[in-house]
Design an enzyme around this catalytic site. Structure first.
Site, PDB file in Angstrom:
ATOM      1  N   ASP A 275     -10.826  -8.469   7.703  1.00 28.49           N
ATOM      2  CA  ASP A 275     -12.187  -8.437   7.321  1.00 28.49           C
ATOM      3  C   ASP A 275     -12.948  -9.633   7.276  1.00 28.49           C
ATOM      4  O   ASP A 275     -13.941 -10.064   7.762  1.00 28.49           O
ATOM      5  CB  ASP A 275     -12.257  -7.875   5.857  1.00 28.49           C
ATOM      6  CG  ASP A 275     -12.351  -6.301   5.946  1.00 28.49           C
ATOM      7  OD1 ASP A 275     -12.092  -5.375   6.953  1.00 28.49           O
ATOM      8  OD2 ASP A 275     -13.003  -5.765   4.767  1.00 28.49           O
TER       9      ASP A 275
ATOM     10  N   TYR B  96       0.901  -1.151  -0.178  1.00 26.33           N
ATOM     11  CA  TYR B  96       0.137   0.141  -0.001  1.00 26.33           C
ATOM     12  C   TYR B  96       0.906   1.277  -0.081  1.00 26.33           C
ATOM     13  O   TYR B  96       0.579   2.348  -0.286  1.00 26.33           O
ATOM     14  CB  TYR B  96      -1.078  -0.045   1.278  1.00 26.33           C
ATOM     15  CG  TYR B  96      -1.917  -1.134   1.046  1.00 26.33           C
ATOM     16  CD1 TYR B  96      -2.198  -1.938  -0.053  1.00 26.33           C
ATOM     17  CD2 TYR B  96      -2.672  -1.340   2.313  1.00 26.33           C
ATOM     18  CE1 TYR B  96      -3.147  -2.972   0.190  1.00 26.33           C
ATOM     19  CE2 TYR B  96      -3.683  -2.260   2.235  1.00 26.33           C
ATOM     20  CZ  TYR B  96      -3.941  -2.979   1.217  1.00 26.33           C
ATOM     21  OH  TYR B  96      -4.972  -3.944   1.142  1.00 26.33           O
TER      22      TYR B  96
ATOM     23  N   LYS C 160       3.477 -15.201   2.577  1.00 26.97           N
ATOM     24  CA  LYS C 160       3.780 -16.156   1.585  1.00 26.97           C
ATOM     25  C   LYS C 160       5.108 -16.606   1.255  1.00 26.97           C
ATOM     26  O   LYS C 160       5.473 -15.993  -0.069  1.00 26.97           O
ATOM     27  CB  LYS C 160       2.681 -15.286   0.667  1.00 26.97           C
ATOM     28  CG  LYS C 160       2.322 -16.173  -0.735  1.00 26.97           C
ATOM     29  CD  LYS C 160       1.209 -17.227  -0.741  1.00 26.97           C
ATOM     30  CE  LYS C 160       1.182 -17.899  -2.006  1.00 26.97           C
ATOM     31  NZ  LYS C 160       0.187 -18.686  -1.927  1.00 26.97           N
TER      32      LYS C 160
ATOM     33  N   ASP D  81      -2.654 -18.000   2.566  1.00 23.08           N
ATOM     34  CA  ASP D  81      -3.981 -18.800   1.628  1.00 23.08           C
ATOM     35  C   ASP D  81      -4.618 -19.701   2.572  1.00 23.08           C
ATOM     36  O   ASP D  81      -5.727 -19.918   2.742  1.00 23.08           O
ATOM     37  CB  ASP D  81      -3.716 -19.388   0.318  1.00 23.08           C
ATOM     38  CG  ASP D  81      -2.197 -19.886   0.285  1.00 23.08           C
ATOM     39  OD1 ASP D  81      -1.548 -19.766   1.249  1.00 23.08           O
ATOM     40  OD2 ASP D  81      -1.901 -20.541  -0.909  1.00 23.08           O
TER      41      ASP D  81
ATOM     42  N   ASP E  75      -5.090  -6.740   6.117  1.00 21.41           N
ATOM     43  CA  ASP E  75      -6.326  -6.002   5.609  1.00 21.41           C
ATOM     44  C   ASP E  75      -7.386  -6.966   5.200  1.00 21.41           C
ATOM     45  O   ASP E  75      -8.717  -6.925   5.800  1.00 21.41           O
ATOM     46  CB  ASP E  75      -6.039  -5.151   4.368  1.00 21.41           C
ATOM     47  CG  ASP E  75      -7.173  -4.224   4.109  1.00 21.41           C
ATOM     48  OD1 ASP E  75      -7.954  -4.026   4.868  1.00 21.41           O
ATOM     49  OD2 ASP E  75      -6.941  -3.539   3.103  1.00 21.41           O
TER      50      ASP E  75
END
Ligand code: NAD
Length: 355
Positions: free
Chosen positions: A247, A142, A187, A219, A243
């Site tokens: 959620d 980001y 990852k 994942d 992020d």
């Protein structure tokens, strides 16, 4: 105690939910003899309309100079077509970076009164959902370079060892205060930044022998959060993974409207906000759930102002409100008593009792 709070109402439902949190804080101040002084800050779409900038420097400085910041939410369809650097969310990124709040703490805890609101099977919910996601907040993709050249778009993901180390330490310290289990999510089968992440986490683990560190690919973590959330105590992860996972975690607890968050850096001046956005679809209708913001205010009292009793007073009042069966539309289930945003705040205030 006197505390200066910068207040960002923002856009959409922001003003409605922040008003309820401020009314709750006002009553807490009265009960405990504190003075909370508020400074209004324009950020997001409303700041674009007023200044042509989602967070002008003078507004950022009000936040930096406060004892802490309470934020509603920013953004909305009206500003969808403004250039990328001027989008309301850019104000939020600038605020986080400007305040140096590199650690975002989001609890994923199910309120027993809302177990029915979870989309997970009862057998999974019954095992208990109570974990925290510690998300790195001012690094990673980001904050890397973003560019589009012709038909090719690029976003750069960078992490340094020191950036990983400081968030890693927050993860270990958080786990140390809980059930001493830390799951580092990355990852590393694909990304160099994740391999560095994993290396730093394992190096830090030597300094925290009392905390059990595990590694999980992002994942797999996305699957495990719905399959077996009870296995988690504290998850530590980078900005974008955090992020998305937070959620997901919020949804398994029932409603996105219930969940608070805190963001802290090297000082006690923190940023406190619900995890949801500005919900333009329900803005101005007095139906938003203000509890995520009210609980964010409670987190501010606990983490930035060292007022744990006052924070507990708010949390107990929310629990009593839920016990009495009141529900805003987002968490409404059979037999619940439907209330709006304003009435929700009113009922929580009625339940505030000095501890
Ligand atoms: P959202 O979180 O605003 O809304 C998603 C859904 O959840 C909507 O149906 C909404 O009505 C509902 N919802 C959210 N908060 C609620 C509450 N307190 N009570 C009841 N229902 C609630 O996400 P979105 O629709 O993807 O985004 C809307 C805008 O918010 C966008 O402009 C987005 O960029 C912005 N946004 C801002 C923040 C922030 O300010 N921190 C975070 C996420 C999204």
């Amino acid at each position: 105690m006197v505390k200066n709070i910068a207040v960002i109402r923002g856009d959409g439902i922001g003003p409605e939910i922040v008003n309820e949190a401020l009314r709750v804080l006002g009553k807490v101040a009265e009960l405990y003899g504190h003075t909370f002084k508020y400074t209004d800050v324009d950020m997001g779409g409303c700041a674009i309309d007023k200044y042509g900038d989602p967070l002008p420097e003078h507004e950022l400085q009000k936040c930096v100079n406060s004892d802490s910041v309470l934020l509603g939410a920013v953004g909305g369809n009206k500003w969808n077509d403004v250039p990328g650097t001027l989008r309301p969310e850019k104000g939020l990124l600038r605020l986080r970076a400007g305040m140096g709040v590199y650690s975002n703490n989001r609890p994923a805890k199910i309120w027993p009164q809302l177990a029915d609101a979870s989309p997970l099977k009862k057998s999974i919910v019954d095992q208990g959902i109570d974990f925290i996601i510690v998300r790195e907040l001012i690094g990673g993709i980001y904050f890397g370079e973003h560019k589009t050249e012709g038909d090719v778009a690029t976003d750069v993901l960078t992490y340094s060892e020191s950036e990983i180390e400081r968030i890693g330490m927050i993860g270990f310290e958080t786990a140390r205060k809980r059930n001493k289990k830390l799951c580092s999510v990355e990852k590393s089968n694909v990304l160099d930044s994740s391999r560095l992440w994993k290396k730093v986490m394992h190096r830090l683990a030597e300094e925290y022998p009392d905390v059990e560190l595990s590694d999980m690919l992002v994942d797999n973590c996305a699957m495990q959060i719905v399959k077996n959330p009870a296995q988690f105590d504290v998850i530590v992860t980078e900005n974008m993974f955090g992020d998305i996972l937070s959620d997901e975690a919020s949804m398994i607890t029932g409603s996105i409207g219930m969940i608070p968050s805190s963001s802290l850096g090297a000082t006690t001046c923190g940023l406190y906000e619900p995890i949801h956005g500005s919900a333009p679809d329900i803005a101005g209708k007095d139906v938003a759930n203000p509890i995520g913001t009210i609980l964010s205010a409670a987190m501010m009292l606990r983490f930035s102002f060292d007022m744990p009793k006052e924070a507990e007073t708010i949390e107990n009042a929310v629990s009593a409100y839920l016990d009495a069966g009141y529900r805003t539309a987002d968490i409404m289930s059979e037999g619940g008593k439907l209330v709006g945003c304003r009435q929700c705040g009113e009922l929580i205030i009625e339940n505030l009792r000095k501890g």
